[in-house]
Write a protein that holds these residues in place. Structure first.
Motif, PDB file in Angstrom:
ATOM      1  N   LEU A  98       3.080 -15.583   5.049  1.00 20.40           N
ATOM      2  CA  LEU A  98       4.134 -15.246   4.087  1.00 20.40           C
ATOM      3  C   LEU A  98       5.278 -16.261   4.169  1.00 20.40           C
ATOM      4  O   LEU A  98       5.758 -16.765   3.142  1.00 20.40           O
TER       5      LEU A  98
ATOM      6  N   CYS B 149      10.824  -7.339  -6.075  1.00 17.02           N
ATOM      7  CA  CYS B 149      10.317  -8.451  -6.884  1.00 17.02           C
ATOM      8  C   CYS B 149       9.416  -7.853  -7.953  1.00 17.02           C
ATOM      9  O   CYS B 149       8.769  -6.821  -7.734  1.00 17.02           O
TER      10      CYS B 149
ATOM     11  N   CYS C  78       6.694  -9.029  -8.983  1.00 16.56           N
ATOM     12  CA  CYS C  78       5.270  -9.275  -8.740  1.00 16.56           C
ATOM     13  C   CYS C  78       4.618  -8.023  -8.153  1.00 16.56           C
ATOM     14  O   CYS C  78       5.314  -7.132  -7.661  1.00 16.56           O
TER      15      CYS C  78
ATOM     16  N   THR D 143       2.937  -7.502  -5.436  1.00 10.34           N
ATOM     17  CA  THR D 143       2.817  -7.415  -3.977  1.00 10.34           C
ATOM     18  C   THR D 143       3.736  -6.337  -3.410  1.00 10.34           C
ATOM     19  O   THR D 143       4.901  -6.244  -3.799  1.00 10.34           O
TER      20      THR D 143
ATOM     21  N   CYS E  68       7.657 -10.224  -0.229  1.00 14.05           N
ATOM     22  CA  CYS E  68       6.651 -11.139  -0.789  1.00 14.05           C
ATOM     23  C   CYS E  68       7.108 -12.602  -0.680  1.00 14.05           C
ATOM     24  O   CYS E  68       8.240 -12.890  -0.279  1.00 14.05           O
ATOM     25  N   ARG E  69       6.242 -13.521  -1.087  1.00 11.45           N
ATOM     26  CA  ARG E  69       6.546 -14.949  -0.978  1.00 11.45           C
ATOM     27  C   ARG E  69       7.715 -15.345  -1.888  1.00 11.45           C
ATOM     28  O   ARG E  69       8.461 -16.282  -1.592  1.00 11.45           O
TER      29      ARG E  69
END
Length: 548
Positions: free
Chosen positions: A36, A83, A85, A87, A91-92
């Motif tokens: 990560l 976020c 996204c 995930t 997250c990244r």
């Protein structure tokens, strides 16, 4: 905001606070966490973090990854960051945004290097023969089961993840504990019977360590309740489920040593800290009911408890050991000693623990023993509810108490005892008592109950009123009289209108009961008594309750 705002002293302090939380959440020895950080670093270096802003304790950005996503970092509670996204968790994109913001204050490269070399973990790795806590835990799934190694590995992993950090916010604990718990589950023995026992030992050790950590960090009862009390309750529930699973299988002879060692460790639940009394005692009692069933073990534990009470310092709370003494006396069948011990408690202290023993003896169908406990409980419960305070808490406890009494009363035809419970726990048992009286068609007592709790006529359920008006209408007279009088006492026009509505209903009932003379006498008396209330009299005339 511009860069100058980001570089302000306040923003710098916020970033330092947030950066500490990120260190807490991400473990360098965890392969997934390492990936990560690497992915976040790559995104940051690619320059895809755009529209970086800080405001209201938040950092926001747009990250142009494969698809565009929007990130919000919570500078107060990192675990609340989000976020767009799919995930779950950190997250990244959140990592990349963190690096972009952190770069305003220091070197991202230095941060990553420092994160990858945690001194505390290095020391623990050295102590365990250059094996990380994670590797050590994983070894449990391969090596022959060993109780000491299990416990030691749980403790090392717990300390590494939760107890070796500078950051002490209570809101970070659930996230860190979740990482610890996943490692425990992932590293359990392969064989089903050993896996279950391994998880039970892990629960006891984890519970004790978490309780001790709570005290070490200075988290008070309210703080624990808001942030992570649910972790203790989850452990209690899981231990109960696990006990059932273990109980239905035949235990290998090799289990004996493990269970005896677990018995000795369970005693520490009573003394490991000063708070979380109810939770610690609950888990302790569960273990002694489900696992530690040998009579000589129980008698030895009683001796141990007595010695522990004698050795207590003045500042130590004796309640957990005393409750444990009651519990063990009940388990060995010495109810007289248990009742004597209960007499040393206040109602507030002992009452919440009594339901467990009532339910336990009910499962054994030990009816004479249950009866003694129920009688004692009914003597103490009112004092407990008074001390407990909080209407919702009292209602919940009353409901659980009545549930505990139900089986005994049904099996032994003791409706009288159940009704005593309903009476003594009023007003918190109102719902159950109201239902019982109505179902038994004791409408007069039903009406008295409504008056006792102060309900007005228009608060009562209409379906109930229709039945009573048909079968025993005189029950409604008193309630209508009271409600009408309360409205008159308000001395305002809208209340007078409501009072007249109730009086007209009264008139209908008196006629139905062929008591017109009583109605006329009452109305005449009422009008004389309220002759100064002109507005009320006007409403009576307008509605034709009285002659104009």
């Amino acid at each position: 905001m511009g860069v100058s705002a980001l570089e302000s002293t306040h923003a710098s302090e916020q970033m330092e606070h947030f950066e500490e939380q990120v260190r807490e959440l991400l473990i360098p020895t965890d392969a997934e966490d390492a990936k990560l950080v690497q992915k976040g670093l790559m995104l940051y270096r690619q320059g895809v973090v755009k529209q970086l802003q800080i405001f209201n304790d938040k950092i926001t950005s747009m990250v142009q990854d494969v698809t565009r996503v929007y990130v919000k970092l919570d500078l107060v509670f990192a675990s609340m960051s989000s976020c767009t996204c799919p995930t779950e968790g950190f997250c990244r994109h959140q990592m990349a945004t963190f690096f972009a913001a952190f770069s305003k204050f220091g070197s991202v490269g230095d941060w990553v290097t420092a994160w990858r070399e945690p001194a505390r973990e290095q020391k623990e790795v050295a102590d365990w023969g250059m094996q990380t806590a994670k590797d050590l835990i994983k070894a449990n799934g391969i090596l022959k089961p060993d109780y000491s190694r299990w416990v030691h590995s749980f403790e090392v992993s717990f300390d590494t993840l939760l107890a070796s950090k500078k950051f002490t916010s209570p809101y970070v604990i659930p996230e860190l504990y979740g990482i610890y718990e996943r490692r425990i589950h992932a590293s359990a023995p392969v064989e089903q019977e050993w896996r279950l026992l391994y998880e039970m030992v892990a629960m006891v050790v984890s519970f004790r360590k978490l309780a001790m950590l709570s005290e070490q960090l200075g988290h008070d009862e309210d703080m624990v309740k808001r942030a992570y009390l649910h972790l203790f309750h989850n452990l209690m529930d899981d231990a109960e489920d696990l006990a059932v699973k273990i109980g239905v299988q035949s235990l290998p002879f090799a289990f004996d040593e493990f269970i005896e060692r677990l018995k000795n460790d369970a005693f520490d639940l009573l003394r490991c800290c000063s708070g979380l009394e109810y939770e610690r005692i609950y888990l302790y009692r569960l273990l002694w009911v489900q696992f530690f069933k040998k009579k000589d073990w129980r008698e030895e534990e009683l001796t141990k408890i007595q010695a522990g009470l004698k050795a207590l310092q003045d500042w130590e709370n004796p309640l957990p050991l005393m409750v444990a003494g009651v519990h063990l006396n009940i388990l060995v069948g010495n109810d007289e000693a248990a009742v004597r011990l209960m007499g040393q408690f206040t109602d507030e202290e002992i009452t919440p623990y009594m339901l467990f023993w009532i339910e336990y003896l009910t499962t054994l169908k030990a009816w004479r023993r249950v009866a003694v406990l129920i009688e004692l409980f009914l003597q103490k419960v009112k004092g407990y509810l008074t001390a407990l305070g909080g209407y919702h808490s009292c209602v919940t406890f009353a409901r659980n108490a009545l549930k505990a009494l139900t089986t005994f009363c049904a099996e032994n035809d003791r409706v009288d005892l159940y009704e005593r419970g309903l009476l003594v726990m009023l007003p918190y048992s109102f719902g159950e008592y109201e239902y019982l009286l109505f179902e038994r068609k004791q409408y007069e007592r039903w009406g008295e109950l409504q008056a006792f709790v102060g309900l007005d006529f228009y608060d009562l359920p209409k379906d109930r009123l229709k039945v009573i008006e048909k079968e025993q209408p005189e029950v409604l007279l008193g309630m209508l009289h009271q409600t009408a009088q309360r409205e008159i006492d308000q001395k305002n026009r809208s209340s007078y209108k409501m009072a007249v509505r109730h009086l007209k209903k009264l008139r209908t009932l008196y006629k139905k009961l062929k008591r017109v003379d009583d109605w006329e006498y009452f109305l005449e008396t009422l009008m004389e008594r309220t002759k100064r209330l002109r507005a009320f009299h006007e409403e009576c005339r307008r509605s034709k309750l009285v002659d104009v």
